[in-house]
Design a protein around this motif. Structure first.
Motif, PDB file in Angstrom:
ATOM      1  N   TYR A  56       0.815  -1.221   0.000  1.00  0.00           N
ATOM      2  CA  TYR A  56       0.000   0.000   0.000  1.00  0.00           C
ATOM      3  C   TYR A  56       0.849   1.271   0.000  1.00  0.00           C
ATOM      4  O   TYR A  56       0.406   2.326   0.423  1.00  0.00           O
ATOM      5  N   GLU A  57       2.079   1.142  -0.497  1.00  0.00           N
ATOM      6  CA  GLU A  57       2.936   2.326  -0.602  1.00  0.00           C
ATOM      7  C   GLU A  57       2.362   3.327  -1.596  1.00  0.00           C
ATOM      8  O   GLU A  57       2.597   4.535  -1.480  1.00  0.00           O
TER       9      GLU A  57
ATOM     10  N   ILE B 104      -2.024  -0.403   8.993  1.00  0.00           N
ATOM     11  CA  ILE B 104      -1.876   0.416  10.197  1.00  0.00           C
ATOM     12  C   ILE B 104      -0.639   1.295  10.100  1.00  0.00           C
ATOM     13  O   ILE B 104      -0.637   2.460  10.514  1.00  0.00           O
ATOM     14  N   LYS B 105       0.404   0.764   9.493  1.00  0.00           N
ATOM     15  CA  LYS B 105       1.625   1.551   9.302  1.00  0.00           C
ATOM     16  C   LYS B 105       1.358   2.763   8.413  1.00  0.00           C
ATOM     17  O   LYS B 105       1.845   3.866   8.658  1.00  0.00           O
TER      18      LYS B 105
ATOM     19  N   ASP C 175      -0.849  -7.817   5.927  1.00  0.00           N
ATOM     20  CA  ASP C 175      -1.624  -6.775   5.239  1.00  0.00           C
ATOM     21  C   ASP C 175      -2.159  -5.765   6.245  1.00  0.00           C
ATOM     22  O   ASP C 175      -2.111  -4.548   6.013  1.00  0.00           O
ATOM     23  N   ILE C 176      -2.690  -6.262   7.335  1.00  0.00           N
ATOM     24  CA  ILE C 176      -3.261  -5.386   8.362  1.00  0.00           C
ATOM     25  C   ILE C 176      -2.177  -4.535   9.002  1.00  0.00           C
ATOM     26  O   ILE C 176      -2.347  -3.330   9.212  1.00  0.00           O
TER      27      ILE C 176
ATOM     28  N   GLY D 204      -2.659 -13.004  -2.962  1.00  0.00           N
ATOM     29  CA  GLY D 204      -2.553 -14.186  -2.112  1.00  0.00           C
ATOM     30  C   GLY D 204      -3.519 -14.231  -0.951  1.00  0.00           C
ATOM     31  O   GLY D 204      -3.370 -15.046  -0.055  1.00  0.00           O
ATOM     32  N   GLY D 205      -4.536 -13.383  -0.922  1.00  0.00           N
ATOM     33  CA  GLY D 205      -5.481 -13.369   0.185  1.00  0.00           C
ATOM     34  C   GLY D 205      -4.980 -12.492   1.317  1.00  0.00           C
ATOM     35  O   GLY D 205      -3.799 -12.159   1.403  1.00  0.00           O
ATOM     36  N   VAL D 206      -5.893 -12.135   2.209  1.00  0.00           N
ATOM     37  CA  VAL D 206      -5.551 -11.241   3.313  1.00  0.00           C
ATOM     38  C   VAL D 206      -4.754 -11.988   4.380  1.00  0.00           C
ATOM     39  O   VAL D 206      -5.140 -13.065   4.825  1.00  0.00           O
TER      40      VAL D 206
END
Length: 322
Positions: A186-187, A233-234, A228-229, A222-224
């Motif tokens: 998510y960069e 949050i980062k 990922d979480i 590849g699925g959550v």
């Protein structure tokens, strides 16, 4: 000097990098581009494929660095870039022949800092291609970055793909915009929305000529996972830090982005087993973003999101999901 610097990180994309490069070579205006490929620690034959192609075309160059992730690879490419405009391309995707040309003429003729376009999802074999709906592309007028950000939020457009846009290089340099090397997923969300806060002129191009290849083994297919979480949050923590240096108008616009990002994060948390949810809910609340959200409320829906996030975070996504 090149007009467009195309930056392509490489990591074990094998045969796909050959198709990716060929689509660039076949593009209208290839001669005015420099293609910068950054090897991010590939262990397959990707590097050899690139070396053979670079040996034929002098405007294609390969650089190799330690495996540090896509953010670091793209930043290295930006440091090496000499073009007036910068375009990022993923090495397992490919372009239609006139895609770059359309983006280039839009950003050049309208003197914009950024230009946005659409994209299509392509199957691995390239037979099934489906354009991704982006309502904002139907509105081609020039506007400020904040104006664009607010408008796309109004239209429910939450696409954050760095390869669906072109940047003016001086705009990135003047505003010290680059990818956060501590963020590995998510960069794009960080860079795109930060850039929108500073851009004075942007426009959209109603084209879907970027072919985003759906690969089963892809990092994002590849699925959550809990990783990922943690990365979501980062990103929220990075936005909170960014908020400290923004004016009131920018903070309000950023808050609208945060509402969307929180919804996505809580959706991911909701998929986890019950014993893991509580810890991530706690981490999310510790990002201290309530003040930003409060200043960014523009309607009843966001009031509801704010109140539930504040008092009953576990119910947030279940009650406000689209």
């Amino acid at each position: 000097m090149a007009e467009i610097s195309i930056i392509i990180p490489i990591y074990n994309t094998g045969k796909y990098i050959r198709e990716c490069l060929q689509s660039v070579i076949d593009s209208v205006g290839f001669d005015m581009c420099e293609v910068i490929l950054i090897d991010d620690g590939s262990t397959d034959d990707s590097v050899e494929i690139v070396k053979k192609t670079a040996g034929v075309y002098p405007n294609i160059a390969l650089y190799q660095f330690a495996n540090a992730g896509p953010s670091s690879a793209r930043n290295h490419g930006m440091e090496l870039a000499a073009g007036k405009y910068i375009y990022f391309l993923d090495s397992d995707d490919y372009l239609e022949r006139d895609y770059l040309d359309k983006l280039y003429h839009a950003i050049e003729e309208n003197q914009c800092d950024m230009v946005f376009a659409g994209f299509s999802k392509a199957s691995e074999d390239r037979f099934a291609i489906q354009p991704v709906s982006r309502p904002i592309l139907n509105e081609t007028q020039i506007m400020s970055g904040i104006g664009y950000l607010n408008r796309r939020m109004d239209l429910g457009d939450w696409e954050n793909r760095v390869w669906s846009m072109m940047f003016r290089r001086d705009f990135l340099l003047e505003n010290h915009l680059c990818f956060d090397t501590e963020v590995f997923l998510y960069e794009d969300v960080l860079l795109i929305n930060q850039a929108l806060l500073y851009a004075k002129r942007i426009c959209s191009v109603p084209t879907y000529g970027y072919q985003y290849r759906f690969r089963k083994e892809s990092l994002v297919q590849g699925g959550v996972k809990e990783k990922d979480i943690e990365e979501c949050i980062k990103v929220l923590q990075c936005f909170r830090t960014l908020c400290l240096e923004l004016n009131q108008q920018q903070q309000k616009a950023l808050g609208r982005v945060l509402f969307e990002h929180i919804s996505m994060t809580l959706y991911y948390i909701g998929i986890l087993k019950p014993d893991r949810k509580k810890e991530y809910y706690r981490q999310l609340q510790q990002t201290e973003i309530l003040r930003i959200l409060r200043k960014s409320i523009t309607g009843k829906r966001e009031w509801m999101k704010y109140l539930i996030f504040r008092y009953a975070i576990g119910m947030y996504y279940m009650l406000v999901k689209k």
